[in-house]
Design a protein around this motif. Structure first.
Motif, short mmCIF file in Angstrom:
data_model
loop_
_atom_site.label_atom_id
_atom_site.label_comp_id
_atom_site.label_asym_id
_atom_site.label_seq_id
_atom_site.Cartn_x
_atom_site.Cartn_y
_atom_site.Cartn_z
N GLY A 47 -0.10 -6.76 2.54
CA GLY A 47 1.12 -6.14 2.03
C GLY A 47 2.15 -6.11 3.13
N SER A 48 2.76 -4.95 3.33
CA SER A 48 3.80 -4.82 4.36
C SER A 48 3.23 -4.41 5.71
CB SER A 48 4.85 -3.80 3.91
OG SER A 48 4.26 -2.52 3.77
N GLY A 49 1.92 -4.18 5.78
CA GLY A 49 1.29 -3.87 7.06
C GLY A 49 1.29 -2.40 7.42
N GLY A 107 5.14 9.06 -1.77
CA GLY A 107 5.03 9.46 -0.39
C GLY A 107 6.37 9.45 0.32
N ASP A 108 6.33 9.67 1.64
CA ASP A 108 7.58 9.77 2.39
C ASP A 108 7.99 8.46 3.04
OD1 ASP A 108 5.63 9.72 4.31
OD2 ASP A 108 6.21 11.59 5.28
N ILE A 109 7.24 7.39 2.81
CA ILE A 109 7.62 6.04 3.22
C ILE A 109 7.61 5.18 1.96
CG2 ILE A 109 6.99 4.02 4.61
CD1 ILE A 109 5.75 5.90 6.63
N ALA A 110 8.60 4.30 1.80
CA ALA A 110 8.73 3.54 0.55
C ALA A 110 8.88 2.05 0.78
CB ALA A 110 9.91 4.06 -0.26
N VAL A 111 8.43 1.55 1.93
CA VAL A 111 8.57 0.12 2.20
C VAL A 111 7.28 -0.66 1.93
CG1 VAL A 111 10.38 0.49 3.90
CG2 VAL A 111 8.00 0.40 4.65
N THR A 113 4.29 -2.51 -0.18
CA THR A 113 4.20 -3.19 -1.48
C THR A 113 3.52 -2.26 -2.47
OG1 THR A 113 2.06 -4.18 -0.96
CG2 THR A 113 4.04 -5.47 -0.40
N MET A 114 3.81 -2.47 -3.74
CA MET A 114 3.22 -1.63 -4.77
C MET A 114 1.69 -1.66 -4.72
SD MET A 114 5.54 0.02 -6.42
CE MET A 114 4.50 0.59 -7.78
N ALA A 115 1.13 -2.87 -4.65
CA ALA A 115 -0.33 -2.98 -4.65
C ALA A 115 -0.92 -2.39 -3.38
CB ALA A 115 -0.77 -4.42 -4.81
N GLY A 116 -0.29 -2.66 -2.24
CA GLY A 116 -0.82 -2.15 -0.98
C GLY A 116 -0.83 -0.64 -0.94
N ALA A 117 0.26 -0.03 -1.41
CA ALA A 117 0.34 1.43 -1.41
C ALA A 117 -0.74 2.04 -2.29
CB ALA A 117 1.72 1.87 -1.87
N ILE A 118 -0.90 1.48 -3.48
CA ILE A 118 -1.84 2.07 -4.43
C ILE A 118 -3.28 1.78 -4.06
CG2 ILE A 118 -2.64 1.88 -6.84
CD1 ILE A 118 0.46 1.52 -7.47
N GLN A 119 -3.57 0.59 -3.57
CA GLN A 119 -4.94 0.23 -3.24
C GLN A 119 -5.51 1.04 -2.09
OE1 GLN A 119 -7.25 -2.55 -4.75
NE2 GLN A 119 -6.06 -1.25 -6.11
N THR A 120 -4.66 1.54 -1.20
CA THR A 120 -5.16 2.33 -0.08
C THR A 120 -5.00 3.83 -0.30
OG1 THR A 120 -3.02 2.05 1.04
CG2 THR A 120 -4.79 0.53 1.64
#
Length: 433
Positions: A47-49, A107-111, A113-120
């Protein structure tokens, strides 16, 4: 030597895969997975790392989601929107806003990716609203055999429950259907408060606010609290000058300078923290939800975060304070404390229990391992669950004890990826080889 193709935002891990690909459809992802299988390569989608673990790292095929960034549908009347895996959360917010819609929490960071945020398991703070995974209503996945499947609470529900916070271990997420609602305004109230007052008033502060969180400055008794609540308006956003002063200059530019100075002069950190705590004065404003939830974070750091039973929070924070007094750590970043209600997502850090999140940050380039090593036993003593994307040392033996549905999730994994096509070193540790 293999070429480094990707690294985490915090600089904690790098990937040197044998192959890379940027598919632009689920079918192209499926073809890439089948090709990798023919060459006995493991597969990970990055994702975005913004994870600090090596959850996305592979030496096989590294998939980039940059071309999987479309919006398939937004249906405000039905309360759903379907988005492809690689769209950044901030861009999804902008599209929803244009349709008069919003996510209930974030959350308080929005950069990410959708999948990366949700999967973790990315979460915000909420009295009633849980993390992003609780808003997922359907998923499109590419499985290890190269098939493209859809799952939901009604369709292959065990795969859905396991894969919502799935670490990419059950399949490559290519699209998500999210619950959305009509756009709303939030009134943000931020003010300093002594730590002991926060801990004494926690039941009131949590029950009386839809979203409550606070930041505690180590080596001080000071916190900054934030309360976000829905309001009919009108909107009263921060003036451009105040927004620049607080969010750009103080929270980013000056904070970067302060942390660089603290890294060179660690003995001065307690005094620096006292000054930093006083610099953040009270403010109140009303704005659209996603602008209140998220803020820019350009000062880079490394982070550990644990989800603990909410009832244990006061004792755990007092134990952290005692540890800091006893040890010689000098920590310039505040500890962030947020909350979530119990949810039913099998591998969610809030599964089945009212949860407090304690996040510890260290400025990038400063030593963090000893500090985190002293914190972790305080969290695990109360059966804390580490954030899947943040630094920790837990393994399957520990995690299967603190996640009631861990065994059920691993049974699904055995069915959909028996050959561990989507495994890597991190997943071998936390889920088992």
């Amino acid at each position: 030597m293999a070429h480094v193709a990707w690294h985490t935002w915090g600089g904690t891990h790098r990937a040197a895969p044998r192959r890379t690909a940027a598919p632009n459809s689920a079918e192209e992802v499926a073809a890439a997975v089948r090709s990798a299988a023919a060459d006995s390569l493991r597969v990970r989608m990055v994702g975005s790392g913004h994870s600090f673990t090596d959850v996305a790292v592979t030496d096989g095929l590294l998939l980039s989601p940059v071309a999987l960034a479309g919006i398939r549908s937004v249906d405000v009347a039905a309360g759903t929107a379907t988005v492809e895996a690689g769209l950044p959360l901030c861009d999804f917010n902008a599209v929803l806003d244009a349709h008069g819609a919003a996510l209930a929490n974030m959350g308080d960071i929005a950069v990410q990716t959708m999948a990366g945020a949700i999967q973790t398991g990315t979460h915000g703070t909420g009295r009633d609203a849980g993390g992003l995974a609780t808003l997922v209503r359907g998923m499109e996945l590419v499985l290890a055999d190269g098939s493209v499947v859809e799952c939901s609470a009604e369709r292959t529900p065990d795969l859905f429950e396991a894969a919502r916070v799935g670490l990419g271990a059950f399949g490559v997420v290519t699209a998500l259907t999210m619950a959305v609602e009509p756009a709303f305004l939030l009134r943000a109230r931020e003010e300093p408060m002594p730590l002991e007052e926060v801990l004494a008033r926690l039941p009131e502060l949590r029950a009386g606010n839809e979203h409550f969180e606070f930041y505690w400055f180590p080596h001080t008794g000071a916190t900054t609290t934030k309360r976000n609540n829905r309001t009919p308006g009108p909107a009263r956003p921060l003036s451009p000058a105040r927004a620049w002063l607080d969010d750009e200059f103080l929270a980013n530019s000056l904070f970067e300078v302060v942390n660089r100075a603290a890294r060179r002069l660690p003995a001065a950190i307690p005094v620096i923290n006292q000054v930093s705590a006083r610099a953040l004065t009270a403010r109140e404003y009303v704005d659209v939800a996603h602008r209140v939830f998220a803020s820019p974070r350009r000062v880079r750091f490394v982070e550990m975060e644990y989800a603990i039973p909410a009832t244990e929070l006061p004792d755990v924070l007092r134990a952290v304070r005692a540890m800091l007094r006893r040890r010689d750590h000098r920590i310039s970043f505040p500890l962030e404390v947020r909350f979530a209600p119990a949810d039913d997502v099998w591998l969610s850090t809030a599964y089945g229990r009212d949860t407090a999140y304690v996040a510890a940050h260290v400025y990038r380039g400063s030593p963090y391992r000893d500090y985190f090593a002293d914190l972790e036993p305080l969290f695990t003593a109360v059966d804390g669950r580490p954030h899947w994307g943040k630094v920790h040392t837990r393994d399957r033996g520990y995690l299967e004890r603190v996640y009631p549905m861990f065994g059920a999730a691993m049974a699904v994994r055995e069915r959909v990826d028996p050959g561990r096509r989507f495994a890597n070193r991190y997943l071998d540790t936390v889920l088992g080889a």
